[in-house]
Design an enzyme around this catalytic site. Structure first.
Site, PDB file in Angstrom:
ATOM      1  N   ASN A   1       0.846  -1.197   0.000  1.00  0.00           N
ATOM      2  CA  ASN A   1       0.000   0.000   0.000  1.00  0.00           C
ATOM      3  C   ASN A   1       0.881   1.247   0.000  1.00  0.00           C
ATOM      4  OD1 ASN A   1       0.556   0.790   2.854  1.00  0.00           O
ATOM      5  ND2 ASN A   1      -0.416  -1.187   3.234  1.00  0.00           N
TER       6      ASN A   1
ATOM      7  N   PHE B   1      -4.647   3.467  14.725  1.00  0.00           N
ATOM      8  CA  PHE B   1      -4.888   4.492  13.707  1.00  0.00           C
ATOM      9  C   PHE B   1      -6.069   4.040  12.850  1.00  0.00           C
ATOM     10  CE2 PHE B   1      -1.813   7.966  13.265  1.00  0.00           C
ATOM     11  CZ  PHE B   1      -1.061   7.712  14.393  1.00  0.00           C
TER      12      PHE B   1
HETATM   13  N1  CTP Z   1      -4.259  -3.134  12.109  1.00  0.00           N
HETATM   14  C1  CTP Z   1      -3.575  -4.186  12.684  1.00  0.00           C
HETATM   15  N2  CTP Z   1      -3.552  -5.410  12.090  1.00  0.00           N
HETATM   16  C2  CTP Z   1      -4.209  -5.606  10.947  1.00  0.00           C
HETATM   17  C3  CTP Z   1      -4.932  -4.550  10.343  1.00  0.00           C
HETATM   18  C4  CTP Z   1      -4.937  -3.320  10.957  1.00  0.00           C
HETATM   19  O1  CTP Z   1      -2.961  -3.993  13.744  1.00  0.00           O
HETATM   20  N3  CTP Z   1      -4.157  -6.804  10.388  1.00  0.00           N
HETATM   21  C5  CTP Z   1      -4.282  -1.845  12.802  1.00  0.00           C
HETATM   22  C6  CTP Z   1      -3.579  -0.715  12.099  1.00  0.00           C
HETATM   23  O2  CTP Z   1      -2.204  -0.655  12.459  1.00  0.00           O
HETATM   24  C7  CTP Z   1      -4.344   0.498  12.631  1.00  0.00           C
HETATM   25  C8  CTP Z   1      -5.733  -0.033  12.885  1.00  0.00           C
HETATM   26  O3  CTP Z   1      -5.616  -1.445  12.929  1.00  0.00           O
HETATM   27  O4  CTP Z   1      -3.817   0.930  13.875  1.00  0.00           O
HETATM   28  C9  CTP Z   1      -6.773   0.346  11.879  1.00  0.00           C
HETATM   29  O5  CTP Z   1      -6.498  -0.195  10.647  1.00  0.00           O
HETATM   30  P1  CTP Z   1      -7.552  -0.079   9.445  1.00  0.00           P
HETATM   31  O6  CTP Z   1      -7.025  -0.869   8.281  1.00  0.00           O
HETATM   32  O7  CTP Z   1      -7.883   1.340   9.170  1.00  0.00           O
HETATM   33  O8  CTP Z   1      -8.805  -0.748  10.060  1.00  0.00           O
HETATM   34  P2  CTP Z   1      -9.395  -2.132   9.829  1.00  0.00           P
HETATM   35  O9  CTP Z   1      -9.740  -2.654  11.156  1.00  0.00           O
HETATM   36  O10 CTP Z   1      -8.494  -2.972   9.009  1.00  0.00           O
HETATM   37  O11 CTP Z   1     -10.733  -1.815   9.078  1.00  0.00           O
HETATM   38  P3  CTP Z   1     -11.045  -1.321   7.575  1.00  0.00           P
HETATM   39  O12 CTP Z   1      -9.849  -1.652   6.733  1.00  0.00           O
HETATM   40  O13 CTP Z   1     -12.240  -2.069   7.233  1.00  0.00           O
HETATM   41  O14 CTP Z   1     -11.268   0.152   7.683  1.00  0.00           O
END
Ligand code: CTP
Length: 411
Positions: A219, A332
Site C-alpha cells: 500500500n 490508527f
Molecule cells: N491493524 C492491525 N492489524 C491488521 C490490520 C490493521 O494492527 N491486520 C491496525 C492498524 O495498524 C491500525 C488499525 O488497525 O492501527 C486500523 O487499521 P484499518 O485498516 O484502518 O482498520 P481495519 O480494522 O483494518 O478496518 P477497515 O480496513 O475495514 O477500515
C-alpha cells in the site's frame, strides 16, 4: 487555529549567548525582530550572515540591534589568530540558523563547510536549532526532507516551518516560524519529559504480502507518521522500539528498529514484545488480506483473466488489546468517509484506549504526505489536531497519549 507564542519577559534575565546565523532569504527581515526579542530576554546575541543574506538586510541593522559586529568571512583578518569561526562557535551557548535555506540545510547535512555559517555549524558543540524558510515545493522535495531527517539524526532541532502565503505567491509549508515562536523554543525551560523511562512500542510503514517470489501486494504508506511518533516519543524520554515495514527513512536517534516485511512477521514482532511495553501505537498500514497461497515459483502468464484467493490477516492491534498484560493501546484509522463513526466503531470493536483517525484520498495529508491532521478519540473524549507537518503533529499526539496514559496509570 494557529498556536500563539509569547517570549515572556522574565524578571531574571536569561544570560544565554546566542549565535544567530542568517541565510539569504526574504525571511531574513524577521531575524531583526528575533535579535530584539532575544536581547529583551537578557541574551547576548552575535550575528553571522551569508553573503546572500546581506543582499536582503543590511548587516548594519543587525549590528545596531545586537550591539556586536556582524561577521560573514570565513577567514577574518581582524581576528588575531585568523580563527574567528572557532572562537565564535566556542563562545555560543546556542546556535540558531534563521532563516535556514534549502542550500544551507543541504550543505550542513553533508558536512560541507564553504562559508562562515556552514563552518560554524560543523565546529559547534552546543545545541543547534534551524528555522527553515523556503518555497513550499523546495520544502516538500524528498531530498530536502531527507536532509532534514539526516540533521535530526545528528541532533539538530527544527523550529517550523509554518504553512501559509509565501513571498513567491504560493501557499503551503515553508514560511519561517515567527520570531516569538523561535525565541520561545530557544529559551524554553527543559520540559519535564512526559514519557521518561516509559517503554513504547510503535509499528510503522506498509507490509508486503507475497504472491510469488517476485510479486507482492502493498500500500501507499510511507512510514513517515510512525517514524515521527518514534522520534517524538524518544524526545519525550521514552525507550522506543519501532517495528517497521519496508520504508525509505532513517532511524530516529536512540530508537531500536526491528525490520519486517509481511503482516505475519509484523504480528510476531509486535506480539512477542507488546506485554513488556507500557504503550503500543499501531501506526502501520497492515495488510488486511494476504494471498492464501504463496507460489514457490514465479507465476506464468496464462489465461486472459485470473484471480487471487486472499485470506484475512490477524489483527495485531486487536490482539495486543486482548493481552492479559495489555499496554496502553493506540490505533490508527485511515478513512475516506464517515470518519468519526468508523473511528469510534474501531475504538470499541478493537477495545483500544485511543484511535487517531485521518482522512485519506484527499488533496492534503494522509499517505506519503509531509503533513497531516488527526481526529483523536478515546472513551468519552475527542481532540482535533489541525493540519501541520507530521513531526509537529507527532509531538502533539505523543503529548496527548502521555496525558491519557498517565491519567489511566494514576487510577
Ligand atoms: N491493524 C492491525 N492489524 C491488521 C490490520 C490493521 O494492527 N491486520 C491496525 C492498524 O495498524 C491500525 C488499525 O488497525 O492501527 C486500523 O487499521 P484499518 O485498516 O484502518 O482498520 P481495519 O480494522 O483494518 O478496518 P477497515 O480496513 O475495514 O477500515
Amino acid at each position: 487555529m494557529p498556536l500563539r507564542f509569547e517570549c515572556k519577559n522574565q524578571d531574571i534575565p536569561i544570560n544565554k549567548q546566542v549565535l544567530l546565523a542568517i541565510c539569504g532569504g526574504i525571511a531574513a527581515y524577521k531575524s531583526a525582530e528575533l535579535v530584539r526579542l532575544l536581547r529583551k530576554q537578557g541574551c547576548e546575541v552575535r550575528v553571522v550572515m551569508t553573503h546572500s543574506a546581506r543582499e536582503f538586510v543590511s548587516p548594519l541593522t543587525f549590528q545596531a540591534l545586537s550591539g556586536n559586529p556582524v561577521h560573514s568571512e570565513l577567514l577574518d583578518i581582524d581576528e588575531e589568530n585568523a580563527m574567528g569561526h572557532i572562537n565564535l562557535a566556542r563562545w555560543a551557548d546556542i546556535v540558531v540558523i534563521a532563516p535556514a535555506t534549502a542550500n544551507t540545510i543541504a550543505k550542513c547535512a553533508h558536512g560541507l563547510a564553504d562559508d562562515l555559517v556552514t563552518t560554524l555549524f560543523l565546529v559547534a558543540t552546543c545545541p543547534v536549532y534551524m528555522a527553515p524558510a523556503m518555497n513550499q515545493a523546495m520544502w516538500n522535495k524528498s531530498v530536502t526532507q531527507d536532509n532534514i531527517r539526516t540533521l535530526e539524526s545528528y541532533g539538530v532541532s527544527f523550529i517550523g516551518p509554518n504553512a501559509g502565503d509565501q513571498a513567491c505567491g504560493e501557499t503551503g509549508f515553508g514560511r519561517m516560524a515567527e520570531p516569538a515562536e523561535i525565541c520561545h523554543q530557544l529559551l524554553a525551560e527543559p520540559k519535564a519529559e512526559a514519557l521518561q523511562g516509559v517503554k513504547v512500542l510503535i509499528s510503522a510503514g506498509p507490509t508486503r504480502e507475497y504472491i510469488d517470489p517476485v510479486r507482492y501486494i502493498t500500500n501507499r504508506s510511507s512510514g513517515k507518521m510512525g517514524y515521527a511518533l518514534a522520534r517524538a516519543a524518544a524526545q519525550a524520554g521514552a525507550n522506543v522500539t519501532l517495528v517497521s515495514g519496508p520504508v525509505n527513512l532513517a532511524a530516529p536517534r536512540g530508537v531500536e528498529i526491528v525490520n519486517i516485511e509481511t503482516a505475519a512477521q509484523m504480528y510476531d514482532a509486535v506480539l512477542t514484545r507488546a506485554d513488556e511495553n507500557d504503550i503500543y501505537i499501531g501506526a502501520a498500514a497492515v495488510a488486511d488480506y494476504s494471498p492464501a497461497l504463496i507460489e514457490k515459483d514465479k507465476i506464468k502468464k496464462q489465461a486472459e483473466q485470473t484471480s487471487l484467493v486472499l485470506q484475512q490477516t490477524k489483527d495485531i492491534l486487536a490482539d495486543v488489546a486482548r493481552l492479559a498484560n495489555t499496554p496502553f493501546t493506540v490505533g490508527f484509522a485511515a478513512e475516506t468517509n464517515d470518519l468519526a463513526a468508523y473511528a469510534q466503531e474501531k475504538l470499541h470493536k478493537k477495545n483500544v484506549d485511543m484511535i487517531a483517525a485521518n482522512w485519506v484520498g484527499q488533496e492534503q495529508g494522509g499517505f506519503d504526505s509531509e503533513q497531516n491532521a488527526l481526529e483523536v478519540y478515546w472513551d468519552k473524549g475527542h481532540a482535533s489536531l489541525a493540519m501541520m507537518a507530521k513531526n509537529q503533529l507527532a509531538e502533539q499526539l505523543i503529548n496527548l497519549i502521555a496525558t491519557k496514559f498517565n491519567e489511566k496509570n494514576r487510577i
